[in-house]
Enzyme design. Sequence first.
Site, PDB file in Angstrom:
ATOM      1  N   TYR A   1      -0.517  32.377   0.854  1.00  0.00           N
ATOM      2  CA  TYR A   1       0.124  32.475  -0.452  1.00  0.00           C
ATOM      3  C   TYR A   1       1.596  32.087  -0.370  1.00  0.00           C
ATOM      4  O   TYR A   1       2.291  32.432   0.586  1.00  0.00           O
ATOM      5  CB  TYR A   1       0.024  33.914  -0.993  1.00  0.00           C
ATOM      6  CG  TYR A   1      -1.386  34.367  -1.301  1.00  0.00           C
ATOM      7  CD1 TYR A   1      -2.433  33.458  -1.418  1.00  0.00           C
ATOM      8  CD2 TYR A   1      -1.665  35.713  -1.499  1.00  0.00           C
ATOM      9  CE1 TYR A   1      -3.712  33.879  -1.714  1.00  0.00           C
ATOM     10  CE2 TYR A   1      -2.955  36.151  -1.795  1.00  0.00           C
ATOM     11  CZ  TYR A   1      -3.971  35.227  -1.891  1.00  0.00           C
ATOM     12  OH  TYR A   1      -5.234  35.643  -2.182  1.00  0.00           O
TER      13      TYR A   1
ATOM     14  N   GLU B   1      -2.133  59.008 -12.714  1.00  0.00           N
ATOM     15  CA  GLU B   1      -2.386  58.349 -14.007  1.00  0.00           C
ATOM     16  C   GLU B   1      -1.235  58.517 -15.002  1.00  0.00           C
ATOM     17  O   GLU B   1      -1.229  57.849 -16.045  1.00  0.00           O
ATOM     18  CB  GLU B   1      -3.690  58.883 -14.617  1.00  0.00           C
ATOM     19  CG  GLU B   1      -4.920  58.399 -13.855  1.00  0.00           C
ATOM     20  CD  GLU B   1      -6.221  58.962 -14.398  1.00  0.00           C
ATOM     21  OE1 GLU B   1      -6.175  59.992 -15.121  1.00  0.00           O
ATOM     22  OE2 GLU B   1      -7.277  58.377 -14.103  1.00  0.00           O
TER      23      GLU B   1
END
Length: 428
Positions: free
Chosen positions: A334, A407
């Site tokens: 990458y 979360e």
Amino acid sequence: MKPALLLFSSLLISQNVIAQAPALPVEVQSHVDSVMPQVIDWRRDFHEHPELGNREFRTAGIIADHLRSLGMDVTTDVAHTGVVGILQGGRPGPVVALRADMDALPVEEQVDLPFASQVRTQYNGQEVGVMHACGHDNHMAILMGAASVLAEMRETLPGTVMFIFQPAEEGAPAGEEGGAELMIEEGLFDDIRPDAVFGLHVWPIPAGQIAVREGGTMASSDSFNIRVQGQQTHGAAPWAGIDPIVVASQIVLGLQTIPSRQLDSTLTPSIVTVGAINGGLRSNIIPDSVEMIGTLRTFDADTRQQIHERVERTAKQIASSAGASAEVDINLGYPVTYNDPELTRKMSDTLQRVAGENFTEANLITGAEDFSYYANEVPGMFFFLGIAADDPEMVYPNHSPYFYADESALPVGVQAMTALALDFLEGN
Ligand SMILES: [Zn+2]
Ligand SMILES: [Zn+2]
């Protein structure tokens, strides 16, 4: 991303405390609030049903159904399982792309969650557990939430939003192509070319924190293979042959002088690592050849090119000095994930508004991300969203079987993606 060492405490190098301003207009915020229960459900569902790269069939189906339900133009099967949604606003304007990656990892989940993954599958011929150990479940749920919010505002939206759900960020299975590079090869940006692309990664920094930096942000990641050819002889008579083990040892040390002695270390860091050396069979035989493999990490395209040339020169000329020879192969991975400085300066205001005092500058990350392929095509900005729990015992790096995402970060993610799209479209 493919992480190297993840030291979450070292990521925080500045704290910019600002006056609290509302992150989003009241009406937009109320759309965010109302989509959050669904975002949590999506995230838990993806978490419980993770799929490996290029195999995100169930995942892609759920995403495509959702984007269609919002009235978007949806293309599926992009780069195997990718999904692209186009939201055409009611007013003319630029195009902004938002990206989430979809794949999970061959990792057996060890986190005690009601929605922990029990999935097992075959990977490169081995039976493995499957887990969203890099947190891409969060990325997808956040982007689906932002899609809902932005679709609610379609009539007044000044421009177009492209939603990119990308497979195989962690790399395609052996023998397959995939990920961002393949999406672009298949013409992702051919018909509609975005004016900017944004992406985020969840990271083990305090939940709700947003970290970003200008320029090189995540490293380029290339691998190399060096084969030193000597001449086999008796271990007691080295002069009768050419010892590739001694030559390989000199090359290992020579390579370390590239970052430390040859490149300007005040400008940008770089890493040369030899990860394996193989050669020889027994104590009294000098072998014919030695093979070495390793990885190269840099933060700008010029340094990347320089390192390639210098690795080859160093290996070949050290070998030649001993009468041996070296073959050098560099396999491109990458590219550098490069945040367009002008775009990043402009959009940092947006991120700062969203995160408030939890906005910070990101450290360089020596892991790599294939978001870089999009950002090489159009101006891009990639940022980090903290998901670390308050309890330090629950904080593990990405790719760990104990990786846990708090979360409470999810609404911040939805706000950030929504606000970036809105501010970019309205600011142009
Ligand atoms: Zn990863
Ligand atoms: Zn990742």
